[in-house]
Design a protein around this motif. Structure first.
Motif, PDB file in Angstrom:
ATOM      1  N   ASN A 103       0.845  -1.188   0.000  1.00 48.64           N
ATOM      2  CA  ASN A 103       0.000   0.000   0.000  1.00 48.64           C
ATOM      3  C   ASN A 103       0.890   1.251   0.000  1.00 48.64           C
ATOM      4  N   LYS A 104       1.228   1.713  -1.206  1.00 47.63           N
ATOM      5  CA  LYS A 104       2.103   2.875  -1.336  1.00 47.63           C
ATOM      6  C   LYS A 104       1.702   3.660  -2.575  1.00 47.63           C
ATOM      7  N   ASN A 105       2.152   4.898  -2.673  1.00 51.22           N
ATOM      8  CA  ASN A 105       1.758   5.746  -3.805  1.00 51.22           C
ATOM      9  C   ASN A 105       2.937   6.049  -4.724  1.00 51.22           C
ATOM     10  N   PHE A 106       3.848   5.099  -4.871  1.00 46.60           N
ATOM     11  CA  PHE A 106       4.961   5.193  -5.820  1.00 46.60           C
ATOM     12  C   PHE A 106       5.281   3.782  -6.275  1.00 46.60           C
ATOM     13  N   ASN A 107       5.955   3.654  -7.421  1.00 43.07           N
ATOM     14  CA  ASN A 107       6.228   2.302  -7.904  1.00 43.07           C
ATOM     15  C   ASN A 107       7.604   1.802  -7.448  1.00 43.07           C
ATOM     16  N   HIS A 139       1.404   1.833 -16.250  1.00 41.01           N
ATOM     17  CA  HIS A 139       2.707   1.450 -15.704  1.00 41.01           C
ATOM     18  C   HIS A 139       3.827   1.923 -16.617  1.00 41.01           C
TER      19      HIS A 139
END
Length: 236
Positions: A103-107, A139
């Motif tokens: 659960n994160k907002n960067f790849n 992506h």
């Protein structure tokens, strides 16, 4: 003044499209992963699947991910390796593992870029990326935009070659084996300039809108491109 340049080889989890061209920057050349042994590979999550499947030869791996794209073979490889603690590689293992939460907002790729950026203070950078294009379009776009951000932040400039058809650069480079290929050049931002030689449209160009760089063509086997205080993207 000739600046030092260092190459970083990165595997992502998109598709691999064979590129017949060769990119050269300050005598650093793009490669074929099936014919080379690499000192260190930077790998984002499911990129490990491609390394193991293709039996890519390497000395060390720096892996970053949340494991959501790994196949069973890759999961077993991570589980059976002498893994690191606190993201440090053990003396007996060729693997350094940077564990990320799902659960994160960067790849996962962006973490590798941030790591490279921290050490790229006294040299230019040549990123060579395999399996970076294709798959989910969002992506793919995220990968390209992360590289644009990275190139803009490098103090001495750099270049990135996505095998399959995209080059992003703030420094001069050559494309060999161009074989009269079609290509388009885009500028990051609202305007920028560059020099092009070896193409149908040669010379100095000021690009002030996205479609200004569309549909150029190599005249032969070599194109030379020099961004001038700009970050450019070449699509072919």
């Amino acid at each position: 003044m000739n600046l030092k340049i260092k190459k970083y080889v990165i595997f992502l989890n998109g598709y691999h499209n064979f590129s017949p061209i060769q990119v050269i920057c300050s005598q650093i050349k793009s490669t074929d992963f099936k014919k080379n042994h690499f000192d260190t590979l930077y790998v984002a999550d499911g990129g490990l699947n491609h390394i193991l499947q293709n039996k890519v030869s390497y000395q060390n791996i720096i892996w970053s991910g949340d494991s959501d794209s790994l196949n069973n073979k890759s999961k077993k490889y991570l589980d059976n390796s002498s893994l690191c603690y606190n993201n440090q590689k053990s003396k007996s293992s060729p693997l350094e593992k940077i564990l990320l939460v799902k659960n994160k907002n960067f790849n996962d790729f962006s973490v590798l870029l941030d790591r490279i950026l921290k050490e790229a203070t006294e040299h230019q950078v040549f990123l060579e990326i395999f399996y970076g294009l294709g798959g989910r379009r969002d992506h793919e776009v995220a990968n390209i935009l992360e590289v644009e951000r990275f190139i803009c932040k490098i103090p001495l400039g750099g270049i990135c070659y996505f095998h399959g058809g995209v080059i992003i650069s703030s420094i001069e480079f050559d494309i060999l084996k161009a074989n009269k290929m079609l290509f388009s050049v885009f500028i990051r931002g609202t305007r920028g300039s560059l020099d092009i030689s070896g193409a149908e449209f040669n010379g100095h160009f000021l690009l002030e809108r996205p479609s200004h760089g569309l549909s150029n063509k190599a005249l032969g086997q070599k194109i030379s491109i020099k961004p001038i205080e700009s970050v450019i993207s070449v699509y072919f």
